[in-house]
Design a protein around this motif. Structure first.
Motif: not given
Length: 579
Positions: A554-560
């Motif tokens: 999984p890869f998660v970023t708050e900045d789209p």
């Protein structure tokens, strides 16, 4: 594996105290002790071309009574390919390096590691080894990265008098009658990575369609890529006639040391070294004391480092056709025609390009490695994009484009990197998109040779719905679809974009999804799952519970706005066989 020339170390013991005195008082005190007891073994893994010089210095220290705090020190120096040690360190620290593969079962991490480039340290950190913080990291040697060409080919470019640029090379390898270019796999070779970075930078600055120019450069190099340096070198012309020259390799990014070693074998056609501008990232041989070693070993490592910063060691480097960290050279170094440094190495030469870990651009390295992995490999992929109502949220850092628009733009840019050998399909998902079904197939999985325009149209028509996030039902259906027509010899994968947690009350529970995936998982027909989470409403733990079963990440970023780079990096993390 780089070839290297073992220099004689006959005078090492006689000069050890002299060189240490020229280094520091601390080192002298450690070396001058009359006796020691016990023994601490310091393991040092060194890039093969540098190993003879480091071993000679370490042997001289030991012959003179190596000790720290009254304890005897035994230094075990081993020639180790940088990619092999990187794989072992990555395994130990939970990092993933695109294109490197898994560490072999016998691989161990040393106390001190001197890879050929600081890029290895940076890639490990960026690959997930957040606790990986080696001490020191200063360069102890240097070898510029050059473009190696058979001398008759180089002469056509004006070598050795004319100054050439990477833009000149880019034009020559992508023209209608291109120079045959080659590269050692840049995900596994630092000189190859340096050349790739310089060539893609030239493509990006050439004007016009940057994406097209970059992809063209990658594919031109991919035609002539080799996994091993010795295989690449064997493809240079081996006979001095027009046919052999025309059919042989015409250009490749190698280190200055590689060219010197090749020419030392007296080939029928020597190689010229072109020092292109702007100067590419050199091999800088950082001295990395790995985290977690005991204090006595750390002290021994500090003393050994002092020995490797003296004039005596500089001369040992010269015997191996390597330079000192500042770009100069010691006694006996025979510079190649066109080399930019002053004869004799008395003046200080400004570092070429960026030569220390602090000056490297992690984003540029990630993009280069990811772009290469995608452009040079083939796979089968189902792309699944969230169209729930929350994807309408504006993104301030993207001029208030919606999350959906930013996601689709990233997927569209990524599509341009895949060649026609890839097979790709496209779904969207939310809740109840088609009756009670949470997903819709826009384009079935087919080769891009026939599917590209349909995918482009499908992406351009994606709009958010009013629904919620039917993550679990969609993931199971996507996994089953990819597994059903699984193709051998390719990575079969699901790549899913989402900005939320599962909130389909009428669908599968998390426990049910995990149970079903475990039932479906087949080591003979693996399906890799990559999930890219966007925004602050995503649960990485939820996503990881899925990929722990399926493989992938999984890869998660708050900045789209970062999902474009994350998408490329995620696709590049393809499973590899153990080293």
């Amino acid at each position: 594996m780089r070839s290297s020339i073992r220099g004689a170390g006959a005078a090492a013991a006689a000069t050890a105290l002299v060189v240490v005195v020229s280094g520091s008082w601390f080192g002298y005190q450690q070396l001058a002790g009359p006796s020691c007891s016990g023994e601490i073994q310091l393991s040092v893994a060194v890039a093969p071309e540098l190993e003879p010089a480091v071993r000679s210095a370490a042997d001289g220290w030991q012959q003179d009574g190596a000790a720290v705090g009254g304890t005897c020190i035994k230094v075990n120096v081993a020639a180790s390919e940088s990619v092999d040690v990187a794989a072992a360190v990555a395994s130990k620290h939970g990092a993933t390096l695109a294109g490197v593969g898994q560490a072999s079962g016998t691989a161990i991490t040393p106390d001190v590691w001197v890879p050929d480039s600081s890029t290895w340290l940076l890639r490990l950190k960026n690959g997930g080894a957040t606790a990986f913080a080696p001490a020191n990291g200063a360069s102890i040697a240097r070898s510029p990265v050059v473009v190696a060409m058979p001398e008759p080919v180089a002469s056509r470019f004006g070598w050795p008098d004319k100054k050439l640029t990477w833009t000149d090379l880019l034009r020559s390898v992508t023209s209608d009658k291109p120079v045959r270019a080659g590269i050692v796999e840049p995900t596994q070779d630092a000189a190859g990575l340096s050349g790739l970075l310089s060539l893609t930078a030239a493509a990006g600055g050439a004007g016009g369609d940057t994406q097209k120019a970059t992809t063209g450069a990658l594919r031109a190099l991919a035609i002539g890529r080799s996994s091993l340096r010795k295989d690449l070198l064997a493809r240079f012309p081996r006979a001095n006639d027009a046919t052999a020259i025309a059919n042989g390799l015409g250009a490749a990014a190698l280190s200055e040391k590689d060219v010197m070693a090749y020419n030392a074998t007296k080939p029928p056609i020597p190689l010229a070294a072109l020092y292109l501008e702007p100067s590419p990232m050199p091999l800088d041989y950082p001295y990395a004391v790995l985290p977690g070693i005991e204090p006595a070993k750390a002290s021994a490592a500090r003393v050994l480092y002092e020995l490797l910063t003296t004039q005596g060691f500089k001369n040992r480097l010269a015997a191996q056709s390597l330079r000192a960290p500042d770009g100069n050279w010691g006694d006996g170094f025979k510079a190649l025609p066109g080399a930019p440094s002053p004869a004799g190495g008395q003046a200080t030469v400004p570092p070429a390009g960026v030569g220390a870990a602090g000056g490297l651009d992690p984003v540029a390295i990630d993009r280069a490695v990811s772009g290469w992995s995608i452009a040079t490999q083939s796979g089968r992929m189902l792309c699944v994009i969230d169209v729930s109502g929350s994807m309408k949220a504006p993104v301030p850092s993207a001029n208030n484009a919606t999350r959906e628009q930013v996601t689709v733009a990233a997927a569209s840019r990524g599509l341009n990197l895949f060649d026609d050998s890839w097979s790709i399909g496209l779904w969207t998902f939310s809740t109840n998109l088609r009756g009670s079904q949470d997903w819709v197939q826009l384009v079935p999985i087919n080769p891009l040779s026939t599917n590209r325009s349909r995918l482009e149209q499908g992406l351009s028509g994606i709009r958010p719905s009013q629904g919620n996030t039917g993550l679990y039902d969609t993931m199971l259906a996507a996994y089953e679809t990819v597994q059903e027509n699984w193709e051998p010899g390719r990575v079969n994968s699901v790549v899913l974009f989402t900005d939320g947690k599962n909130d389909d009350k009428d669908g599968l529970s998390q426990a049910e999804l995990i149970r079903r995936l475990k039932q479906l998982a087949d080591p003979e027909r693996p399906v890799q799952v990559v999930i890219i989470g966007i925004g602050n409403e995503v649960s990485k733990a939820e996503l990881k519970s899925i990929t722990d079963v399926t493989g992938g990440a999984p890869f998660v970023t708050e900045d789209p706005t970062k999902i474009g780079d994350i998408f490329l990096k995620a696709i590049a993390l393809r499973p590899n066989a153990p080293r």
